[in-house]
Structures are given as structure tokens and as C-alpha cells.
Design an enzyme around this catalytic site. Structure first.
Site, PDB file in Angstrom:
ATOM      1  N   HIS A   7       0.815  -1.210   0.000  1.00  0.00           N
ATOM      2  CA  HIS A   7       0.000   0.000   0.000  1.00  0.00           C
ATOM      3  C   HIS A   7       0.847   1.258   0.000  1.00  0.00           C
ATOM      4  O   HIS A   7       0.481   2.271  -0.571  1.00  0.00           O
ATOM      5  CB  HIS A   7      -0.939  -0.003   1.212  1.00  0.00           C
ATOM      6  CG  HIS A   7      -2.203  -0.717   0.913  1.00  0.00           C
ATOM      7  ND1 HIS A   7      -2.790  -1.600   1.778  1.00  0.00           N
ATOM      8  CD2 HIS A   7      -2.975  -0.702  -0.194  1.00  0.00           C
ATOM      9  CE1 HIS A   7      -3.881  -2.081   1.217  1.00  0.00           C
ATOM     10  NE2 HIS A   7      -4.016  -1.562   0.022  1.00  0.00           N
ATOM     11  N   ARG A  27      -2.482   0.156 -31.211  1.00  0.00           N
ATOM     12  CA  ARG A  27      -1.981  -1.164 -31.621  1.00  0.00           C
ATOM     13  C   ARG A  27      -3.129  -2.170 -31.578  1.00  0.00           C
ATOM     14  O   ARG A  27      -3.361  -2.812 -30.564  1.00  0.00           O
ATOM     15  CB  ARG A  27      -0.848  -1.604 -30.694  1.00  0.00           C
ATOM     16  CG  ARG A  27       0.433  -0.771 -30.794  1.00  0.00           C
ATOM     17  CD  ARG A  27       1.473  -1.260 -29.798  1.00  0.00           C
ATOM     18  NE  ARG A  27       2.831  -0.833 -30.118  1.00  0.00           N
ATOM     19  CZ  ARG A  27       3.507   0.103 -29.429  1.00  0.00           C
ATOM     20  NH1 ARG A  27       2.945   0.722 -28.413  1.00  0.00           N
ATOM     21  NH2 ARG A  27       4.744   0.414 -29.782  1.00  0.00           N
ATOM     22  N   ARG A  38      -3.531   1.474 -36.240  1.00  0.00           N
ATOM     23  CA  ARG A  38      -2.684   0.634 -37.083  1.00  0.00           C
ATOM     24  C   ARG A  38      -3.407  -0.672 -37.375  1.00  0.00           C
ATOM     25  O   ARG A  38      -3.943  -1.314 -36.456  1.00  0.00           O
ATOM     26  CB  ARG A  38      -1.374   0.353 -36.364  1.00  0.00           C
ATOM     27  CG  ARG A  38      -0.516  -0.663 -37.099  1.00  0.00           C
ATOM     28  CD  ARG A  38       0.869  -0.745 -36.539  1.00  0.00           C
ATOM     29  NE  ARG A  38       0.910  -1.416 -35.254  1.00  0.00           N
ATOM     30  CZ  ARG A  38       2.002  -1.480 -34.493  1.00  0.00           C
ATOM     31  NH1 ARG A  38       3.101  -0.871 -34.891  1.00  0.00           N
ATOM     32  NH2 ARG A  38       1.989  -2.118 -33.356  1.00  0.00           N
ATOM     33  N   GLU A  58       9.181   1.463 -40.796  1.00  0.00           N
ATOM     34  CA  GLU A  58       9.922   0.735 -39.759  1.00  0.00           C
ATOM     35  C   GLU A  58      11.053  -0.076 -40.363  1.00  0.00           C
ATOM     36  O   GLU A  58      11.813  -0.717 -39.655  1.00  0.00           O
ATOM     37  CB  GLU A  58       8.983  -0.237 -39.031  1.00  0.00           C
ATOM     38  CG  GLU A  58       7.750   0.434 -38.459  1.00  0.00           C
ATOM     39  CD  GLU A  58       6.747  -0.582 -37.935  1.00  0.00           C
ATOM     40  OE1 GLU A  58       6.821  -0.902 -36.753  1.00  0.00           O
ATOM     41  OE2 GLU A  58       5.884  -1.034 -38.723  1.00  0.00           O
ATOM     42  N   ASN A  99      11.220   1.827 -33.048  1.00  0.00           N
ATOM     43  CA  ASN A  99      11.647   0.588 -32.380  1.00  0.00           C
ATOM     44  C   ASN A  99      12.134  -0.423 -33.418  1.00  0.00           C
ATOM     45  O   ASN A  99      13.236  -0.952 -33.335  1.00  0.00           O
ATOM     46  CB  ASN A  99      10.501  -0.039 -31.577  1.00  0.00           C
ATOM     47  CG  ASN A  99       9.851   0.957 -30.639  1.00  0.00           C
ATOM     48  OD1 ASN A  99      10.489   1.907 -30.224  1.00  0.00           O
ATOM     49  ND2 ASN A  99       8.586   0.739 -30.315  1.00  0.00           N
ATOM     50  N   ASP A 100      11.285  -0.676 -34.405  1.00  0.00           N
ATOM     51  CA  ASP A 100      11.690  -1.628 -35.446  1.00  0.00           C
ATOM     52  C   ASP A 100      12.716  -1.023 -36.387  1.00  0.00           C
ATOM     53  O   ASP A 100      13.618  -1.713 -36.859  1.00  0.00           O
ATOM     54  CB  ASP A 100      10.459  -2.124 -36.221  1.00  0.00           C
ATOM     55  CG  ASP A 100       9.756  -3.243 -35.468  1.00  0.00           C
ATOM     56  OD1 ASP A 100      10.459  -4.150 -34.988  1.00  0.00           O
ATOM     57  OD2 ASP A 100       8.522  -3.185 -35.315  1.00  0.00           O
ATOM     58  N   ARG A 148      15.331  -6.650 -31.132  1.00  0.00           N
ATOM     59  CA  ARG A 148      14.893  -5.748 -30.056  1.00  0.00           C
ATOM     60  C   ARG A 148      14.510  -6.490 -28.787  1.00  0.00           C
ATOM     61  O   ARG A 148      14.299  -5.866 -27.744  1.00  0.00           O
ATOM     62  CB  ARG A 148      13.743  -4.852 -30.539  1.00  0.00           C
ATOM     63  CG  ARG A 148      12.488  -5.598 -30.893  1.00  0.00           C
ATOM     64  CD  ARG A 148      11.482  -4.698 -31.598  1.00  0.00           C
ATOM     65  NE  ARG A 148      10.524  -4.089 -30.693  1.00  0.00           N
ATOM     66  CZ  ARG A 148       9.420  -3.461 -31.075  1.00  0.00           C
ATOM     67  NH1 ARG A 148       9.159  -3.320 -32.368  1.00  0.00           N
ATOM     68  NH2 ARG A 148       8.582  -2.947 -30.221  1.00  0.00           N
ATOM     69  N   CYS A 195       6.153   7.288 -33.817  1.00  0.00           N
ATOM     70  CA  CYS A 195       5.384   6.585 -32.787  1.00  0.00           C
ATOM     71  C   CYS A 195       6.179   5.509 -32.071  1.00  0.00           C
ATOM     72  O   CYS A 195       5.635   4.729 -31.307  1.00  0.00           O
ATOM     73  CB  CYS A 195       4.093   6.015 -33.362  1.00  0.00           C
ATOM     74  SG  CYS A 195       4.373   4.763 -34.610  1.00  0.00           S
TER      75      CYS A 195
HETATM   76  C1  PEP Z   1       7.838   0.611 -33.680  1.00  0.00           C
HETATM   77  O1  PEP Z   1       8.309  -0.394 -34.223  1.00  0.00           O
HETATM   78  O2  PEP Z   1       8.519   1.607 -33.382  1.00  0.00           O
HETATM   79  C2  PEP Z   1       6.418   0.672 -33.358  1.00  0.00           C
HETATM   80  C3  PEP Z   1       5.876   1.784 -32.906  1.00  0.00           C
HETATM   81  O3  PEP Z   1       5.692  -0.474 -33.452  1.00  0.00           O
HETATM   82  P1  PEP Z   1       5.791  -1.668 -32.381  1.00  0.00           P
HETATM   83  O4  PEP Z   1       6.606  -1.171 -31.219  1.00  0.00           O
HETATM   84  O5  PEP Z   1       4.403  -2.005 -32.018  1.00  0.00           O
HETATM   85  O6  PEP Z   1       6.490  -2.713 -33.167  1.00  0.00           O
HETATM   86 MG    MG Z   2       6.980  -1.891 -35.066  1.00  0.00          MG
END
Ligand code: PEP
Ligand code: MG
Length: 566
Positions: free
Chosen positions: A187, A289, A325, A414, A437-438, A448, A485
Site C-alpha cells: 500500500h 496497436r 494501425r 519501420e 523501435n523496429d 529488439r 510513434c
Molecule cells: C515501432 O516499431 O517503433 C512501433 C511503434 O511499433 P511496435 O513497437 O508495435 O512494433
Molecule cells: Mg513496429
């Protein structure tokens, strides 16, 4: 050089604090196990009165505190009123104990039971200790042990704060909280999170800290630096000041210092996330997503099932932009109805738009559900394809989406190939959104999900930034929006660089919105472009970051020098 020591525990939230320690006073001593001098009946009346008065007192504290604190304190009041517990107290009194001793023993037995259950129930054991102490204090006519109240600000150190104490902490005085016990779901942690108290819980060694020591409490890392050096104190003070400035920036539209608008949007994976995102000032959704909605499904969702969810989402963001998406299935997010063949290397397999294309009826159903939801609501719906790698895929998706009633259709960038050909991909579609990210994973050839190559997964890498710049340039010359994103948008200084590279909006997890909003407000578009150039000309991610951090600090120092001399 530092000769200070550190303790570590679980940090709650992201705050930082610096101040002198004050220990919570020791709990009341265990009531002596002596024979009652007033007789069992009188002891029972005393204990019943003390239990009822304690319950009433705790409930009153809950009413004053409100919010989650009220729920926690109401639960504590119920413990004091628990009939089984009262029966146990009475039975112990009948066997000759005093009211104090009977209360102490009955609560301890109950506490041991909860502790043996472990997990969430185990963490409730502290609550029982607190109630027990309060009842015993009431019986002894002394004040219940509580938080000290000096006339200066302090860092409170305790074994584990009672909910009643956490709920009522004077936030003007308590700079931070350190406990030696308690986990992230105790808590203390729940309330600290709700009240934005800088806290590190479960810090081994915390009880060795003494009242004359100074500490830096870093909730982001869970570290407590004891007796910091002057340099460490100065760095902590600078961070505290910049966080305070960030918190002071009112929740409003994202913009650079020169007024250039940079809409700040939310990344969401469920409709439940909509309300908290709006509270944090999200100007819309930059990435919904959809695959997260159907990760457990063993068949493709129907149009009606999807339409219901999308309608809820669009209703929550009426009047705002919502970028959805299309299902991004594959690799770490397989959907059984889209990825049925085993692959050696799923990150490079039939994923994203490739999997949708191979199952076009599923893509058609999703686009139809989205178009129907759009027609029934007032949000500004944009729909994008995941993992596009060719000009032809961009053309295919946009044509199909328009055919099925989607007004604004775009693609995610990506894959390096898509970034490099952005000037040819963008003419085929309405907008691009860069998934850093990708894009980082594929640019650096570093999975990743793999810890051993995590150091390669850095979107500050100039190769990644150069690709972002390609897309930004194509977007500007064609007049097409380019959003970001990926997680990179949530790094405040990198967010400025991304805008300098041509990003026209940024989307991130809602928790990051305030820090990014504040950072953007410090710099103009010209400065963002300068930072971008600095990062692009570096040889590595580390060099890029250092170059931009130094430039940003130099600017901040020159501003404060000008202000001081005015
Ligand atoms: C990305 O790849 O940056 C992205 C936003 O998509 P996800 O993280 O869902 O692969
Ligand atoms: Mg991605």
C-alpha cells in the site's frame, strides 16, 4: 570521485529528492503478558471500545484523504471491526490476558496467517500491524506512533509506512519516502504512486540510516545515495529544478518555443487507456496497436466485434485525431489466425502488411469495421499499415483502404528500405508514421528482444537518425505529415531532435507526455534543426547524445546568465 554509499530498492515513479533523513519513531513495545487486574468483563469492554474508536478514527482519516487512500483506510477500519478478530480477542481475554495483550496477540496471529499466504495478501500484513498498534495505543492512552512533524523538510525513513500514515503525509514537508520493507504492490507503494511521492521501497539497509544523514532518493533507478558529495548534490538539485519546471508547464498542446505546433499524441493498446491519456493532455492517438486487442484470439475477430471496440475508442477521442494501425502480427506479437506457419526468423518473415496481404479477407474486415466506426463517430480517423517495405505495398494498402471507406490512409516506416525510398512511398499515400523501435532493430541488425544486443538498440544512432531525416525531408517536400510513434519520441531531448529532422507529430506512452511537452517548449525550430545536425554528424549513438546534451546545456546556461544579469 564519489565516496558516498548507495542503497537500492524498488523506485516508485520517476521523481528525485534530496534532503535530511528523519526516522519514523520506533513502534510501541510489545504489551507485557501479565494477568489482568480488572477482570475479563472489564477488559472486554475496554477492548471493544478501543477497536470501535480506532475504526472510527481510521475511517475519518480516510474521508479527509479521499481517493485511493480512502479505500485503503476503509479496508483498515474493517480490519478493526472484524468480528472473527474480536472473538479471538475475547477468547484470549477469557483465558486471563489483558485487553492490550489480547489485541496484540490476536492481530499477530491474523498477520502471520496473511504473511504465510505471501504475494498481495502478505503485503497486507503491515496494515494489520498498524491497526494493532493504534488499538493498543488507544488502550494505553498514548498517541499512536506516527510520522514526525518537524519544522523543516525531510526524507522519511521507515520499516514500512502504515497506509494511514502514507495517506496523510504532509507533502509540503516530506520530500521522499524510503522503506526497508514492502514491495511494488504494498500500500505504501500504491499510495506513493497516486500521490506522486518520490519513494524507494524495499531498500535493504534503510534502517541503518540515521537522522543526521543526507540522502538523494532516485525513484527512477531505485537508488538511495547516502551522504552525497557536493557534485552529486549539485547534479541532483539541477535535475529536481528541471523536473519542477516540467511539471509547471500547463497541460496544453505541444509546441516549440517559437510556437511551432508539435501535436503530442498517445500510444495505446486498449480502449481503457483513453481516459488517462486525455487527462495527461494527449491531443489524440498516434498509434493504436489493434493486435493487442486480439492476442489471445484463436480466430479472426468479426467486423461487429471490432467495430464495437473501435467505436468506443473513437468516441473517447471525439473531435481529435486517432491513428489506428492495422493488425501488426508476427515476431513478438504472433496472432494465430494470421501467422500459422512456423518461421526460422519471424522478425524477417511474413509479418505486418505481408501477413495481412496473405490473408486479405481479414484486412478487409478490419478496414470495414474501422470505416463503420468512423461513420458513427466524430473523431478524425487515420489508418496505417504496419511494416511496409516497398512502394508497391504502400500503393496497395492505400487503394484498398480508400475503397473500403477509410478517408485518410498511411504507412508505417519501420524498415530501412521504406525510409530510403520515402520520397517514392509518400506520393502513394496520405501520411507516414515512423516506428523507431523496429527501424532501429532493422538498421542495427539487433533483435529488439535480445538483452545481449540491447546496447545496439539505441535510436540516437546517427544511422537511424539519417533514415528519419530522409522521411522528414520527403514529407516536407510533398506536404505529407510524418509522425513518430516509437519509444524514441518519449525521450525528451531526442524528441526535439526528431522534430528537427522533420517529424510533424510525436506519439508516446502517456506517462512521457509531460516531460516531452516541457522539453519542446525550451527550444525553437532552428535549435531543433541545429541539434539534429549535431546528432547526424556524430559517429555513434553515445556521441550523438553527448553532443546534443552539451548543446542543450550550453543554451540553458546562457539563458540563465542573461536572466541573472537583467
Ligand atoms: C515501432 O516499431 O517503433 C512501433 C511503434 O511499433 P511496435 O513497437 O508495435 O512494433
Ligand atoms: Mg513496429
Amino acid at each position: 570521485m564519489s565516496d558516498s554509499v548507495s542503497l537500492s530498492g524498488v523506485g516508485i515513479g520517476r521523481g528525485l529528492a534530496l534532503g535530511p533523513i528523519l526516522r519514523m519513531p520506533d513502534p510501541l513495545p510489545e504489551p507485557a503478558d501479565v494477568a489482568s487486574t480488572v477482570g475479563a468483563d472489564a477488559e472486554k469492554v475496554r477492548s471493544a471500545g478501543a477497536l470501535a474508536a480506532t475504526a472510527a478514527d481510521i475511517r475519518l482519516r480516510g474521508q479527509r484523504a479521499g481517493g485511493a487512500a480512502k479505500d485503503v483506510l476503509d479496508a483498515q477500519a474493517f480490519m478493526a471491526e472484524d468480528p472473527t478478530l474480536k472473538d479471538d480477542v475475547d477468547a484470549r481475554i477469557t483465558s486471563g490476558k489483558t485487553a492490550e495483550r489480547a489485541v496484540y496477540e490476536a492481530f499477530a496471529a491474523f498477520r502471520d496467517l496473511l504473511t504465510s499466504m505471501g504475494g498481495y495478501m502478505g503485503e497486507r500484513a503491515t496494515d494489520l500491524n498498524d491497526v494493532s498498534q493504534r488499538v493498543v495505543a488507544h488502550l494505553q492512552g498514548v498517541s499512536a506512533p506516527g510520522v514526525p512533524d518537524p519544522d523543516y523538510k525531510f526524507v522519511l525513513v521507515a520499516r514500512d509506512l502504515a497506509p494511514a500514515d502514507t495517506a496523510l503525509l504532509d507533502l509540503d514537508k516530506v520530500l521522499a519516502l524510503i522503506t526497508s520493507d514492502g514491495g511494488p504492490t504494498s500500500h505504501t507503494a500504491i499510495l506513493a504512486r497516486e500521490k506522486s511521492i518520490v519513494a524507494v521501497v524495499g531498500a535493504t539497509g534503510a534502517l541503518e540510516l540515521t537522522d543526521d544523514q543526507t540522502v538523494i532518493v532516485d525513484a527512477t533507478t531505485g537508488a538511495v545515495t547516502v551522504d552525497p558529495t557536493d557534485e552529486q548534490k549539485a547534479a541532483a538539485e539541477a535535475t529536481i529544478a528541471s523536473r519542477a519546471a516540467a511539471a509547471d508547464v500547463p497541460v496544453g498542446p505541444g509546441a516549440l518555443a517559437d510556437g511551432t505546433a508539435v501535436p503530442l499524441l498517445a500510444n495505446l493498446g486498449s480502449v481503457d487507456g483513453a481516459e488517462p491519456a486525455i487527462e495527461k493532455g494527449a491531443e489524440g492517438v498516434g498509434l493504436f496497436r489493434t493486435e493487442f486487442l486480439f492476442l489471445d484470439a484463436d480466430r479472426a475477430p468479426t467486423v461487429a466485434e471490432q467495430q464495437e471496440k473501435y467505436t468506443q475508442l473513437l468516441t473517447a477521442f471525439a473531435g481529435k485525431k486517432v491513428v489506428v494501425r492495422a493488425l501488426d502480427a508476427g515476431a513478438d506479437k504472433p496472432l494465430s489466425f494470421l501467422n500459422d506457419a512456423p518461421e526460422e526468423n519471424p522478425a524477417l518473415g511474413l509479418r505486418g502488411i505481408r501477413a495481412l496481404r496473405a490473408n486479405e479477407p481479414i484486412l478487409r474486415d478490419q478496414l470495414t469495421a474501422l470505416a463503420n466506426a468512423d461513420a458513427a463517430t466524430d473523431a478524425d480517423l487515420w489508418v496505417m499499415a504496419p511494416m511496409v517495405s516497398t512502394v508497391e505495398e504502400s500503393r496497395y494498402f492505400t487503394k484498398l483502404a480508400k475503397e473500403l471507406g477509410i478517408k485518410t490512409a498511411g504507412v508505417m516506416i519501420e524498415v530501412p528500405a521504406a525510409a530510403l525510398l520515402a520520397d517514392r512511398i509518400l506520393p502513394e499515400t496520405d501520411f507516414a508514421s515512423i516506428g523507431t523501435n523496429d527501424l532501429t532493430q532493422y538498421t542495427l541488425a539487433a533483435d529488439r528482444l535480445l538483452g545481449s544486443v540491447a546496447s545496439f538498440q539505441d535510436p540516437w544512432h546517427p544511422a537511424v537518425l539519417r533514415l528519419v531525416g530522409e522521411v522528414g525531408r520527403a514529407g516536407a517536400s510533398l506536404g505529407k505529415p510524418v509522425g513518430i510513434c516509437g519509444e524514441a519520441a518519449a525521450d525528451p531531448l531526442l524528441a526535439v531532435v526528431l522534430v528537427g529532422l522533420g517529424a510533424t507529430s510525436l506519439s508516446m506512452s502517456p506517462a512521457a507526455l509531460a516531460d516531452v511537452r516541457a522539453e519542446l517548449a525550451r527550444f525553437s525550430l532552428d535549435q531543433a534543426k541545429e541539434f539534429a545536425e549535431l546528432a547526424l554528424s556524430a559517429n555513434s549513438a553515445v556521441e550523438a547524445r553527448v553532443a546534443v546534451v552539451n548543446a542543450a546545456n550550453a543554451f540553458t546556461t546562457s539563458i540563465s546568465t542573461i536572466t541573472e544579469s537583467e
